[in-house]
Design an enzyme around this catalytic site. Structure first.
Site, PDB file in Angstrom:
ATOM      1  N   LYS A  31       0.785  -1.302   0.035  1.00 43.68           N
ATOM      2  CA  LYS A  31       0.049  -0.098   0.006  1.00 43.68           C
ATOM      3  C   LYS A  31       0.882   1.314   0.141  1.00 43.68           C
ATOM      4  O   LYS A  31       2.197   1.175   0.292  1.00 43.68           O
ATOM      5  CB  LYS A  31      -0.926  -0.089   1.173  1.00 43.68           C
ATOM      6  CG  LYS A  31      -0.279  -0.052   2.504  1.00 43.68           C
ATOM      7  CD  LYS A  31      -1.251  -0.123   3.717  1.00 43.68           C
ATOM      8  CE  LYS A  31      -0.067  -0.049   4.972  1.00 43.68           C
ATOM      9  NZ  LYS A  31      -1.045  -0.389   6.213  1.00 43.68           N
TER      10      LYS A  31
ATOM     11  N   TYR B 220      15.127  31.187   3.953  1.00 48.29           N
ATOM     12  CA  TYR B 220      14.198  31.957   4.484  1.00 48.29           C
ATOM     13  C   TYR B 220      14.346  32.090   6.066  1.00 48.29           C
ATOM     14  O   TYR B 220      14.727  31.332   6.802  1.00 48.29           O
ATOM     15  CB  TYR B 220      12.806  31.202   4.423  1.00 48.29           C
ATOM     16  CG  TYR B 220      12.324  31.041   3.083  1.00 48.29           C
ATOM     17  CD1 TYR B 220      11.985  32.111   2.176  1.00 48.29           C
ATOM     18  CD2 TYR B 220      11.945  29.902   2.370  1.00 48.29           C
ATOM     19  CE1 TYR B 220      11.410  32.222   0.933  1.00 48.29           C
ATOM     20  CE2 TYR B 220      11.576  29.788   1.133  1.00 48.29           C
ATOM     21  CZ  TYR B 220      11.432  31.040   0.383  1.00 48.29           C
ATOM     22  OH  TYR B 220      11.002  30.841  -1.006  1.00 48.29           O
TER      23      TYR B 220
HETATM   24  C1  LIG Z   1      -0.400  -1.504   6.834  1.00 44.87           C
HETATM   25  C2  LIG Z   1      -1.078  -2.432   7.257  1.00 44.87           C
HETATM   26  C3  LIG Z   1      -0.311  -3.767   7.412  1.00 44.87           C
HETATM   27  C4  LIG Z   1       1.332  -3.727   7.312  1.00 44.87           C
HETATM   28  O1  LIG Z   1       1.808  -3.325   8.629  1.00 44.87           O
HETATM   29  P1  LIG Z   1       3.288  -3.105   8.798  1.00 44.87           P
HETATM   30  O2  LIG Z   1       3.485  -2.710  10.028  1.00 44.87           O
HETATM   31  O3  LIG Z   1       3.663  -1.847   7.920  1.00 44.87           O
HETATM   32  O4  LIG Z   1       4.021  -4.598   8.205  1.00 44.87           O
HETATM   33  C5  LIG Z   1      -0.867  -5.124   7.715  1.00 44.87           C
HETATM   34  N1  LIG Z   1      -2.326  -4.771   7.928  1.00 44.87           N
HETATM   35  C6  LIG Z   1      -2.859  -3.843   7.950  1.00 44.87           C
HETATM   36  C7  LIG Z   1      -4.400  -3.915   8.086  1.00 44.87           C
HETATM   37  C8  LIG Z   1      -2.423  -2.591   7.382  1.00 44.87           C
HETATM   38  O5  LIG Z   1      -3.277  -1.500   7.217  1.00 44.87           O
END
Ligand SMILES: *Cc1c(COP(=O)(O)O)cnc(C)c1O
Length: 368
Positions: free
Chosen positions: A40, A263
């Site tokens: 993701k 800045y």
């Molecule tokens: C993002 C996510 C994961 C992966 O988590 P990590 O700590 O990045 O390995 C797993 N399950 C769900 C539901 C998530 O949202």
């Protein structure tokens, strides 16, 4: 001042598939369950296809995403593994899920009803239990209703239930006692779904931290995202950063004592020094609020960032060293002298996840 003309190497995030493979190996050493590569948020900023391909080559057998749409580049790249999409912030696209063979996680009665209404072809569902986050999943009290609707959806040929999912709120503590209530909830959910006549099921609860620290949370499958790119939220296992962020020096100059930088003139050179401008700024994911010590590597040395971070550039103080325009600086990378993403997170008062997911679209992704 040495100068070169013409085009320079573009700011780039170099992704190293062998680091992803090494990280999968460390997960594999901690579990006998199947491994889902979670890609993701654009593969945690590294590019979903490159990370997914590296993870699959190293033994991951599932892919995880937030929205069904994210499966398009994965399928186009030729990946055939089962994919699970949870959350689906714009609602589940049932037609696309069926077409691309994407399983969807469903965490409420409303969402399940909607999917059954929308599904013209069978969609595979993982029912999500609220295991203590209050952010996704149905609480146990709703499961009778959820399962009644699921059975109805199955009898109409709209859905099948093939998995049960939870998520651990406290796994980064690396303390199995903290996970025990969620593990119990998962067993209750699994048993209820089996009693309702579904199965076989994929049962899955753990993400990276749970995968590395608590075998009781592993069930059939662990969902690993952060760990693929070198982040262990439990800080118990040394993983390898999968990305190296480089950018060239676009301008280099020598300044006198008393010269202001950036800045607000937040930094004034206390003595004569060399400054180098690097063309990446907060629009590219360099955190704007940084504690002292924030630096980049040029050659074998680290040089501090001075003055405010701008939208498109940072300035580093290279002291005695005159740096040629076009010299490549390393913003972060897995090995010294480059700072790690964990150091950047520390300088910015955040977690490494936000460093990698913040890398902007102007930064080219390249697989080394
Ligand atoms: C993002 C996510 C994961 C992966 O988590 P990590 O700590 O990045 O390995 C797993 N399950 C769900 C539901 C998530 O949202």
């Amino acid at each position: 001042m040495p100068r070169s003309s013409g085009r320079m190497p573009r700011p780039t995030l170099h992704v190293d598939p062998s680091a992803v493979a090494a990280n999968i190996g460390r997960i594999r050493a901690a579990t006998t369950s199947d491994i889902m590569a979670v890609v993701k948020a654009d593969g945690y900023g590294h590019g979903p296809v490159a990370i997914a391909q590296a993870a699959v080559a190293a033994g991951a057998t599932w892919l995880g995403i937030t929205d069904v749409d994210e499966a398009v580049p994965l399928r186009e790249s030729g990946l055939t593994q089962p994919i699970l999409a949870w959350l689906n912030p714009g609602g589940v696209d049932a037609a696309l899920a069926a077409h691309l063979r994407v399983d969807v996680a469903i965490g409420s009665v409303d969402e399940l009803r909607q999917l059954i209404d929308d599904a013209e072809r069978l969609v595979r569902v993982h029912l999500q239990m609220d295991t203590g986050m209050s952010r996704g999943g149905s609480p146990l009290e709703e499961w009778n209703e959820l399962l009644r609707i699921a059975r109805d959806g199955r009898s109409r040929g709209r859905i099948d239930v093939v998995g049960v999912m939870g998520h651990l709120p406290l796994a980064d503590r690396a303390d199995p006692a903290a996970n025990a209530p969620a593990v119990l909830r998962m067993r209750q959910a699994r048993d209820a779904v089996l009693r309702a006549g579904f199965g076989p099921l994929m049962v899955h609860l753990a993400a990276t931290a749970g995968a590395l620290t608590d075998a009781a949370t592993h069930f059939d499958l662990v969902r690993v995202g952060a760990g693929l790119v070198g982040i262990d939220p439990s800080d118990t296992v040394a993983l390898t950063g999968a990305g190296t962020f480089t950018a060239p020096v676009v301008h280099s100059t020598h300044v006198a004592a008393g010269t202001a930088v950036g800045y607000g003139a937040q930094f004034v050179a206390p003595h004569a020094t060399h400054l180098s401008v690097i063309g990446v700024g907060y629009a590219d994911g360099i955190p704007r609020e940084l504690s002292p010590g924030a630096s980049v590597a040029i050659g074998e040395r680290r040089h501090p960032i001075v003055g405010r971070v701008s939208m498109d550039q940072i300035v580093v103080d290279t002291g005695d060293a005159a740096i040629a325009r076009g010299t490549v600086a390393t913003v972060f990378g897995p090995a010294g002298p480059a700072p790690t993403i964990q150091e950047w997170a520390h300088w910015a008062g955040t977690i490494p996840h936000t460093i990698v997911t913040g890398i902007g679209t102007r930064i080219r992704r390249s697989t080394t």
